[in-house]
Design a protein around this motif. Sequence first.
Motif, short mmCIF file in Angstrom:
data_model
loop_
_atom_site.label_atom_id
_atom_site.label_comp_id
_atom_site.label_asym_id
_atom_site.label_seq_id
_atom_site.Cartn_x
_atom_site.Cartn_y
_atom_site.Cartn_z
N TYR A 1 -4.37 -7.00 -8.64
CA TYR A 1 -4.97 -7.14 -9.74
C TYR A 1 -4.11 -7.88 -10.28
O TYR A 1 -4.46 -8.55 -11.18
CB TYR A 1 -4.80 -5.26 -10.44
CG TYR A 1 -5.53 -5.38 -11.50
CD1 TYR A 1 -6.62 -6.15 -12.18
CD2 TYR A 1 -4.48 -5.25 -12.74
CE1 TYR A 1 -6.82 -5.37 -13.27
CE2 TYR A 1 -5.14 -5.59 -14.10
CZ TYR A 1 -6.03 -5.26 -13.95
OH TYR A 1 -6.59 -5.41 -15.97
N LYS B 1 -8.71 -3.19 -9.00
CA LYS B 1 -7.35 -2.57 -8.93
C LYS B 1 -7.34 -2.35 -7.85
O LYS B 1 -6.58 -1.17 -6.97
CB LYS B 1 -7.71 -2.08 -10.23
CG LYS B 1 -7.32 -2.15 -11.71
CD LYS B 1 -6.50 -0.98 -12.55
CE LYS B 1 -6.76 -1.49 -13.76
NZ LYS B 1 -5.79 -0.73 -14.07
N CYS B 2 -9.29 -2.20 -7.51
CA CYS B 2 -8.94 -1.10 -5.29
C CYS B 2 -8.95 -1.69 -4.66
O CYS B 2 -9.20 -1.55 -3.22
CB CYS B 2 -10.44 -0.80 -5.44
SG CYS B 2 -10.58 0.73 -6.62
N ASN C 1 -14.07 2.90 -2.75
CA ASN C 1 -14.48 2.95 -4.09
C ASN C 1 -15.77 3.40 -4.97
O ASN C 1 -16.06 4.22 -3.70
CB ASN C 1 -14.01 1.41 -4.85
CG ASN C 1 -14.92 1.02 -4.28
OD1 ASN C 1 -15.72 0.37 -4.53
ND2 ASN C 1 -14.27 -0.65 -3.54
N GLN D 1 -7.31 -4.24 -1.77
CA GLN D 1 -5.40 -3.66 -1.41
C GLN D 1 -5.18 -4.67 -0.66
O GLN D 1 -3.38 -4.99 -0.42
CB GLN D 1 -5.56 -2.84 -0.11
CG GLN D 1 -6.21 -1.77 -0.87
CD GLN D 1 -4.45 -1.37 -1.59
OE1 GLN D 1 -3.43 -0.45 -0.76
NE2 GLN D 1 -4.22 -0.60 -2.59
N PHE E 1 -10.27 -3.63 0.26
CA PHE E 1 -10.56 -2.78 -0.97
C PHE E 1 -10.45 -1.38 -0.20
O PHE E 1 -10.73 -0.80 0.46
CB PHE E 1 -11.95 -2.71 -1.56
CG PHE E 1 -11.81 -3.93 -2.54
CD1 PHE E 1 -11.90 -3.77 -3.49
CD2 PHE E 1 -12.26 -4.83 -1.83
CE1 PHE E 1 -12.03 -5.07 -4.22
CE2 PHE E 1 -13.28 -6.38 -2.55
CZ PHE E 1 -12.52 -6.63 -4.06
N LEU E 2 -9.62 -0.23 -1.32
CA LEU E 2 -9.33 1.00 -1.24
C LEU E 2 -10.88 1.67 -1.15
O LEU E 2 -12.07 0.67 -1.69
CB LEU E 2 -9.23 1.54 -2.55
CG LEU E 2 -7.10 1.29 -1.98
CD1 LEU E 2 -6.76 1.89 -3.32
CD2 LEU E 2 -6.92 1.59 -0.68
N SER F 1 0.53 -0.95 -0.05
CA SER F 1 -0.17 -0.01 0.34
C SER F 1 0.71 1.51 -0.56
O SER F 1 -0.20 2.21 -0.35
CB SER F 1 -1.34 0.11 1.00
OG SER F 1 -0.34 -0.39 2.66
N ASP G 1 -1.54 -1.99 -8.52
CA ASP G 1 -2.10 -2.71 -9.30
C ASP G 1 -1.20 -4.55 -8.73
O ASP G 1 -1.73 -5.28 -9.31
CB ASP G 1 -1.62 -3.41 -10.48
CG ASP G 1 -2.26 -2.07 -11.01
OD1 ASP G 1 -3.29 -1.17 -10.57
OD2 ASP G 1 -2.15 -1.68 -12.17
N THR H 1 -15.41 -1.87 2.57
CA THR H 1 -14.36 -1.49 2.92
C THR H 1 -13.44 -3.24 2.69
O THR H 1 -12.26 -3.56 2.81
CB THR H 1 -13.69 -1.20 4.23
OG1 THR H 1 -13.87 -1.29 5.03
CG2 THR H 1 -13.73 0.38 3.46
#
Lengths: 395, 395
Positions: free
Chosen positions: A171, A193-194, A218, A196, A215-216, A110, A168, A224
């Motif tokens: 991802y 892509k979000c 988004n 984490q 997740f970030l 991150s 990424d 989250t």
Amino acid sequence: MTTNERTGDATSEVESGEEEEVLGGGELAAHLIKSGITRNEMIAAITNRLHAEAMASLPPNVRRRIRALRTLQKEFADIESKFYLEVHALECKYERMYKPLLEKRAQIVSGAYEPNDAECVNPWRDESEEEELARAVQNAAIAEGEEKKEEKEPAEPPMDPNVKGIPDFWYTIFKNVSMLCEMMQEHDEPIIKCLQDIKVQMFEDPIGFTLEFHFLPNDYFTNTVLTKEYSMKCKPDEENPLEFEGPEIYSCKGCEINWKKGKNVTVKTIKKKQKHKSRGSVRTVTKSVQADSFFNFFAPPQMPDDPNSTLASDTQALLTADFEVGHYIRERVVSRAVLLYTGEGLDEDDDDDYEEEEEEECSTEESEDEEPAPRKRGKKQNKALQENPAECKQQ
Amino acid sequence: MTTNERTGDATSEVESGEEEEVLGGGELAAHLIKSGITRNEMIAAITNRLHAEAMASLPPNVRRRIRALRTLQKEFADIESKFYLEVHALECKYERMYKPLLEKRAQIVSGAYEPNDAECVNPWRDESEEEELARAVQNAAIAEGEEKKEEKEPAEPPMDPNVKGIPDFWYTIFKNVSMLCEMMQEHDEPIIKCLQDIKVQMFEDPIGFTLEFHFLPNDYFTNTVLTKEYSMKCKPDEENPLEFEGPEIYSCKGCEINWKKGKNVTVKTIKKKQKHKSRGSVRTVTKSVQADSFFNFFAPPQMPDDPNSTLASDTQALLTADFEVGHYIRERVVSRAVLLYTGEGLDEDDDDDYEEEEEEECSTEESEDEEPAPRKRGKKQNKALQENPAECKQQ
């Protein structure tokens, strides 16, 4: 005599009205064909029957001794189930030991933590080779850019050299690992892509584990963390104790995704024209249907409350595939993420589409009812043997 | 553009004398084709290179962070190796708990112990169904014998109803389990009929196990026990620590078989005619060559003393197959013998030749260098997932 002829003979025999108490291979086949089962199931049923007949032809005292061996085998399974519980407890213990490493990994990915020089030394790798390749690739990219400016579609913009962390990361892993890549649809990609981090939480009682997808913030959902929980049982089944081979997953739970308005990629709306029966006028209605998406992973088919009830075979197949994914994420993806990111730790079939295509060419009429192909062994020819102290299967 | 065209292009490029510092997919392929490697190896090499190039195109600070993740991964492997050692210790502990059960099994099989009525009850099985099938099979056999006396080849004589123990117990398992059946030649069969038990002895330091094959006194060799010993190491390799995936078998030892005169089934004599160069006279000489036999299992290829030396690829393949057999015997055969005897516990591919034939039809030019096909999953569709706390591979 081919299988077809044999089956044919047997069918006509049965159709002529004869009923036999003991069905041999051919008669059994005909019987089974009528019930619409697949060829694989049929072969299994026939061989089971042949084995049973071989046993039945033994003298009574020998059959009695075999029953004694089965009793011992049941005792074996009871002890074995304790072994698997101890292995699971060990896994829980080691999960706690891995935790700080995986935490640090997440922070580096991150960008929350910047590793110091000592942490970046891989003494077993030739770093200069890596650097040389990097320079060569950059030179080649520049040269190619000059020569073929118009021919090629615009290359991806190079990564900002001051970027934070490892962009990424997850991802790229989804892209590299065929099992995940096949689940990820184009509309899923901006969401993945979000992603984490993926964490595993192990449980001891009942034994099981939860996968957490972090997740970030988004544009797609307000969660989250998305979770998927697997519970296992580790006791021989009372009705089939000899089939015990280790922990079985007996329940999986997803989580609700709080999609933002119009952002739910797991449904699509289709338009349908409807004609009024009497008036003949046409109107267009929209209907929501399920869309392919990785995020369907969080809405697995409902398991029946009664563990002894039989599932529809398509539900069964979905659950089997689901368990395979969940288990693979826990066992390989979370524990070896960096190797899947760089490609160092990819299995052959994560990398190689050629063989799959060939297999498709060869597929026969059975292809529909076959299980997903067993995973190939790793890259190294000698990575050959597996012990399975804890084989998970669906109940 | 097909792969062939691409390869062709690339070859001519290289042949024309151009040398490139960075080899792309096509050039690399041409390079590799020249060195005579197989297509699978080539694809692996190309994808490895592509992954390396993808890494190389990242900004230096991102590559630095990836190195930090590799360092963490190495720490992970170090902890993981301790996990596998603990699993092995658990296996040793449970082996001691299984021992009395397996001893009793051996005594029932040999006839040394006659189980009492309570020991022969399988409460989870419908015994009356078994009995009914037995009666039906016997009736059918009698009826068939009367009708088709001349047509059929003489059936095997029925088993003596007062026979001791369970005759041909291990021989039947060899017949039922495809991996063993393929190794057993016709001339091995009378010897395997003398096999009375297979035992496993586990070792903790160094970790490993020995398979013991116990034989009745027989006409073939004077040994009463034949042994095969596997030693494993459970530490990440210093040069490739990230490839660690659990215990690796690094040595296997057979045992000398003291064949009685003229009874060694692992050699055969062939006659060769030799012509005298000048005189032109012909004489016949006999020569001993290795014969296919299960008993070659006790004479595995010699492992090199230097664990880092590279093995010839055919030796490699032999050792890989050998480890697979040894491991399968330990993991499945010894622990579930009665189920393999009755056919209850057979995997799909132990039973079913059909699919293999189909696969053969589809085989391509690669078939020679492919690994042995991965084992199919078990009969039950849902026996899908495997945890591999202790995956064994050859070093």
